[in-house]
Write a protein that holds these residues in place. Structure first.
Motif, PDB file in Angstrom:
ATOM      1  N   GLY A  95      -5.896 -39.632  -5.025  1.00  0.00           N
ATOM      2  CA  GLY A  95      -6.235 -40.103  -3.688  1.00  0.00           C
ATOM      3  C   GLY A  95      -5.798 -39.078  -2.670  1.00  0.00           C
ATOM      4  O   GLY A  95      -5.569 -37.903  -2.992  1.00  0.00           O
ATOM      5  N   SER A  96      -5.646 -39.532  -1.454  1.00  0.00           N
ATOM      6  CA  SER A  96      -5.175 -38.627  -0.406  1.00  0.00           C
ATOM      7  C   SER A  96      -4.609 -39.441   0.749  1.00  0.00           C
ATOM      8  O   SER A  96      -5.056 -40.562   1.021  1.00  0.00           O
ATOM      9  N   ILE A  97      -3.595 -38.874   1.397  1.00  0.00           N
ATOM     10  CA  ILE A  97      -3.034 -39.436   2.614  1.00  0.00           C
ATOM     11  C   ILE A  97      -3.645 -38.688   3.790  1.00  0.00           C
ATOM     12  O   ILE A  97      -3.560 -37.461   3.861  1.00  0.00           O
ATOM     13  N   VAL A  98      -4.267 -39.430   4.685  1.00  0.00           N
ATOM     14  CA  VAL A  98      -4.918 -38.824   5.843  1.00  0.00           C
ATOM     15  C   VAL A  98      -4.094 -39.134   7.087  1.00  0.00           C
ATOM     16  O   VAL A  98      -3.745 -40.292   7.334  1.00  0.00           O
ATOM     17  N   VAL A  99      -3.759 -38.107   7.845  1.00  0.00           N
ATOM     18  CA  VAL A  99      -2.929 -38.242   9.040  1.00  0.00           C
ATOM     19  C   VAL A  99      -3.713 -37.718  10.245  1.00  0.00           C
ATOM     20  O   VAL A  99      -4.184 -36.570  10.227  1.00  0.00           O
ATOM     21  N   ASP A 100      -3.862 -38.566  11.258  1.00  0.00           N
ATOM     22  CA  ASP A 100      -4.505 -38.153  12.506  1.00  0.00           C
ATOM     23  C   ASP A 100      -3.429 -37.799  13.530  1.00  0.00           C
ATOM     24  O   ASP A 100      -2.516 -38.604  13.782  1.00  0.00           O
ATOM     25  N   VAL A 101      -3.531 -36.602  14.088  1.00  0.00           N
ATOM     26  CA  VAL A 101      -2.544 -36.117  15.052  1.00  0.00           C
ATOM     27  C   VAL A 101      -3.263 -35.783  16.356  1.00  0.00           C
ATOM     28  O   VAL A 101      -4.303 -35.110  16.345  1.00  0.00           O
ATOM     29  N   VAL A 102      -2.704 -36.253  17.464  1.00  0.00           N
ATOM     30  CA  VAL A 102      -3.210 -35.904  18.791  1.00  0.00           C
ATOM     31  C   VAL A 102      -2.211 -34.969  19.455  1.00  0.00           C
ATOM     32  O   VAL A 102      -1.015 -35.284  19.546  1.00  0.00           O
ATOM     33  N   VAL A 103      -2.702 -33.811  19.880  1.00  0.00           N
ATOM     34  CA  VAL A 103      -1.862 -32.827  20.565  1.00  0.00           C
ATOM     35  C   VAL A 103      -2.214 -32.860  22.046  1.00  0.00           C
ATOM     36  O   VAL A 103      -3.340 -32.550  22.433  1.00  0.00           O
ATOM     37  N   ASN A 104      -1.237 -33.256  22.873  1.00  0.00           N
ATOM     38  CA  ASN A 104      -1.448 -33.308  24.321  1.00  0.00           C
ATOM     39  C   ASN A 104      -1.035 -32.004  25.005  1.00  0.00           C
ATOM     40  O   ASN A 104      -1.584 -31.634  26.042  1.00  0.00           O
ATOM     41  N   GLN A 105      -0.035 -31.349  24.399  1.00  0.00           N
ATOM     42  CA  GLN A 105       0.440 -30.074  24.935  1.00  0.00           C
ATOM     43  C   GLN A 105       0.596 -29.107  23.768  1.00  0.00           C
ATOM     44  O   GLN A 105       1.046 -29.508  22.694  1.00  0.00           O
ATOM     45  N   PRO A 106       0.225 -27.861  23.910  1.00  0.00           N
ATOM     46  CA  PRO A 106       0.343 -26.905  22.809  1.00  0.00           C
ATOM     47  C   PRO A 106       1.774 -26.832  22.284  1.00  0.00           C
ATOM     48  O   PRO A 106       2.733 -26.754  23.052  1.00  0.00           O
ATOM     49  N   VAL A 107       1.917 -26.909  20.946  1.00  0.00           N
ATOM     50  CA  VAL A 107       3.215 -26.818  20.281  1.00  0.00           C
ATOM     51  C   VAL A 107       3.129 -25.689  19.258  1.00  0.00           C
ATOM     52  O   VAL A 107       2.275 -25.710  18.369  1.00  0.00           O
ATOM     53  N   THR A 108       4.020 -24.726  19.376  1.00  0.00           N
ATOM     54  CA  THR A 108       4.005 -23.580  18.469  1.00  0.00           C
ATOM     55  C   THR A 108       4.442 -24.002  17.065  1.00  0.00           C
ATOM     56  O   THR A 108       5.447 -24.693  16.891  1.00  0.00           O
ATOM     57  N   ALA A 109       3.666 -23.593  16.052  1.00  0.00           N
ATOM     58  CA  ALA A 109       3.979 -23.861  14.642  1.00  0.00           C
ATOM     59  C   ALA A 109       4.179 -25.346  14.371  1.00  0.00           C
ATOM     60  O   ALA A 109       5.086 -25.751  13.643  1.00  0.00           O
ATOM     61  N   LEU A 110       3.311 -26.173  14.926  1.00  0.00           N
ATOM     62  CA  LEU A 110       3.387 -27.615  14.694  1.00  0.00           C
ATOM     63  C   LEU A 110       3.077 -27.913  13.224  1.00  0.00           C
ATOM     64  O   LEU A 110       2.138 -27.371  12.648  1.00  0.00           O
ATOM     65  N   ASP A 111       3.880 -28.792  12.630  1.00  0.00           N
ATOM     66  CA  ASP A 111       3.776 -29.070  11.198  1.00  0.00           C
ATOM     67  C   ASP A 111       3.809 -30.581  10.964  1.00  0.00           C
ATOM     68  O   ASP A 111       4.350 -31.348  11.771  1.00  0.00           O
ATOM     69  N   VAL A 112       3.236 -31.006   9.812  1.00  0.00           N
ATOM     70  CA  VAL A 112       3.222 -32.416   9.417  1.00  0.00           C
ATOM     71  C   VAL A 112       3.724 -32.525   7.986  1.00  0.00           C
ATOM     72  O   VAL A 112       3.327 -31.725   7.119  1.00  0.00           O
ATOM     73  N   GLY A 113       4.594 -33.485   7.733  1.00  0.00           N
ATOM     74  CA  GLY A 113       5.110 -33.732   6.392  1.00  0.00           C
ATOM     75  C   GLY A 113       4.758 -35.129   5.920  1.00  0.00           C
ATOM     76  O   GLY A 113       4.710 -36.075   6.710  1.00  0.00           O
ATOM     77  N   VAL A 114       4.517 -35.259   4.614  1.00  0.00           N
ATOM     78  CA  VAL A 114       4.213 -36.552   3.993  1.00  0.00           C
ATOM     79  C   VAL A 114       5.246 -36.806   2.900  1.00  0.00           C
ATOM     80  O   VAL A 114       5.454 -35.953   2.027  1.00  0.00           O
ATOM     81  N   LEU A 115       5.862 -37.980   2.955  1.00  0.00           N
ATOM     82  CA  LEU A 115       6.890 -38.360   1.978  1.00  0.00           C
ATOM     83  C   LEU A 115       6.457 -39.649   1.283  1.00  0.00           C
ATOM     84  O   LEU A 115       6.221 -40.662   1.939  1.00  0.00           O
ATOM     85  N   ILE A 116       6.346 -39.613  -0.044  1.00  0.00           N
ATOM     86  CA  ILE A 116       6.015 -40.790  -0.849  1.00  0.00           C
ATOM     87  C   ILE A 116       7.283 -41.227  -1.568  1.00  0.00           C
ATOM     88  O   ILE A 116       7.895 -40.439  -2.292  1.00  0.00           O
ATOM     89  N   SER A 117       7.664 -42.499  -1.392  1.00  0.00           N
ATOM     90  CA  SER A 117       8.892 -43.020  -1.982  1.00  0.00           C
ATOM     91  C   SER A 117       8.616 -44.357  -2.673  1.00  0.00           C
ATOM     92  O   SER A 117       7.645 -45.054  -2.334  1.00  0.00           O
TER      93      SER A 117
END
Length: 403
Positions: free
Chosen positions: A292-314
């Motif tokens: 399967g896959s985890i889908v994450v929607d991110v809204v950026v209102n202001q530019p962020v340098t090196a913005l990253d997203v992490g997914v943790l399955i527990s």
């Protein structure tokens, strides 16, 4: 020749709700009812409740059949009819052979008798001689693990001791049909495995099993055939994997997606999280061996340098299984302002159980958002007889012949 050992033809069971039906009341009940009528007026009209209605099915000798369905679907009522504990209101129920039933803790026990005496009593009910029961007594006591208390009246037993002895008697005596309800959920994990192993042995001996459980994995492993009861009727009857899959799909919500309101004051934020199966459909349940896959929607209102997203399955108990970040695979950082959708592949390595999804949003120096449990999902299927392992890699083995 008809090989069916259990036959139900148009079976229905009706109960009357309320107090004003059946039997002759004693003086106290008569006075109580008279006072209640004087205070509240006429008694309520009789209300009917049908836990089963127009159920027809047959089970052949030597079959192991699972019964699944939500609470109140009629599973326990059906087993009580098959066991002869209650009679159907309409239709016909017929069984051929001795029925050994474990429906409730302490079913068939006399509280004043000892464990040994209740064992002989249950054997007599099944039509067995004292000699036949004596020949199996040692195995019954050993399986139940209550040797020290076997000569103690069962009224002093705990619910676990009741359960162990009741199942051991039902499984070891000469019952042609073994009927087991969800009562196994009362036992610990080790005892459940022990019971499932014994039921598999009973099946190999050619005896018939009717097994009610909410443990769909256990049903799939033990029973080649499963019947799904819904609102007192048979909704599906067929191979266990197919029926279990159909049942799981019916219990899914319309959408499995967590959404969050946009906060324009935040530089960036997660606005939605969802789980997709390998067909790209939203689902809160995956089968073992299904990716399967985890889908994450991110809204950026202001530019962020090196913005990253992490997914943790527990696991539900907090054991971390998968911890992946968008940057781990040397992906390009998230772009500038706007709505971005990131897809994290979920490999088919998870074993049956319940899982939570955690989401982290930030940079190497700052956490912008931490969502601990925005999403939950389950994995259903076969654990391969190894319920304690956390992942199943399916790694290819290499065999090399050495001289």
């Amino acid at each position: 020749m008809n090989d069916s050992v259990v036959e139900l033809d148009g079976v229905g069971k009706r109960y009357l709700l309320g107090e004003h039906h059946g039997g002759r009341p004693d003086l106290r009940e008569t006075i109580t009812r008279a006072v209640r009528r004087a205070r509240t007026g006429e008694p309520r009209a009789k209300q009917e409740f049908w836990p089963l209605r127009d159920v027809s099915l047959s089970v052949d000798a030597g079959q192991a059949v699972g019964l699944i369905g939500s609470n109140g679907a009629g599973k326990s009522t059906l087993l009580k009819i098959v066991s002869g504990i209650t009679a159907p209101t309409e239709g016909r129920s017929r069984t051929r052979g001795r029925v050994g039933a474990l429906l409730e803790v302490g079913t068939g026990f006399h509280s004043e008798l000892t464990g040994v005496e209740n064992t002989y009593l249950n054997g007599a009910i099944l039509g067995m001689s004292r000699r036949d029961v004596s020949r199996r007594l040692a195995d019954i006591v050993a399986f139940a693990g209550i040797e020290r208390f076997i000569d103690t009246p069962v009224k002093r037993y705990s619910s676990g001791m009741y359960l162990r002895l009741g199942f051991s008697i039902a499984a070891h005596l000469d019952a042609d049909i073994l009927v087991v309800d969800e009562v196994l959920a009362v036992g610990d994990a080790e005892f459940q495995r022990q019971c499932l192993g014994k039921m598999s042995e009973v099946e190999r001996e050619g005896r018939t099993i009717l097994f009610v459980s909410h443990n769909l994995d256990a049903v799939s492993r033990l029973c080649p055939r499963t019947i799904w009861l819904d609102n007192g009727g048979v909704r599906s009857d067929g191979p266990s994997d197919d029926v279990v899959e159909e049942y799981l799909r019916s219990t899914l919500p319309v959408s499995q997606r967590s959404s969050f309101a946009v906060d324009p004051e935040m530089p960036a934020q997660v606005v939605a999280v969802e789980l997709l199966d390998d067909d790209g459909q939203q689902t809160p349940v995956l089968r073992t061996g299904q990716s399967g896959s985890i889908v994450v929607d991110v809204v950026v209102n202001q530019p962020v340098t090196a913005l990253d997203v992490g997914v943790l399955i527990s696991t539900e108990r907090g054991v971390n299984i998968i911890d992946e970040a968008h940057s781990d695979a040397a992906n390009a950082p998230i772009g500038g302002r706007g709505h971005h959708r990131l897809r994290c592949p979920l490999p088919a390595i998870l074993t049956p159980g319940d899982y939570t999804v955690g989401i982290w949003l930030g940079t190497a120096y700052e956490t912008l958002q931490q969502l601990d449990r925005p999403l939950k999902f389950s994995v259903e299927g076969d654990d391969g007889g190894r319920p304690d392992r956390l992942v199943r890699l399916g790694s290819p083995w290499v065999i090399e012949a050495l001289d």
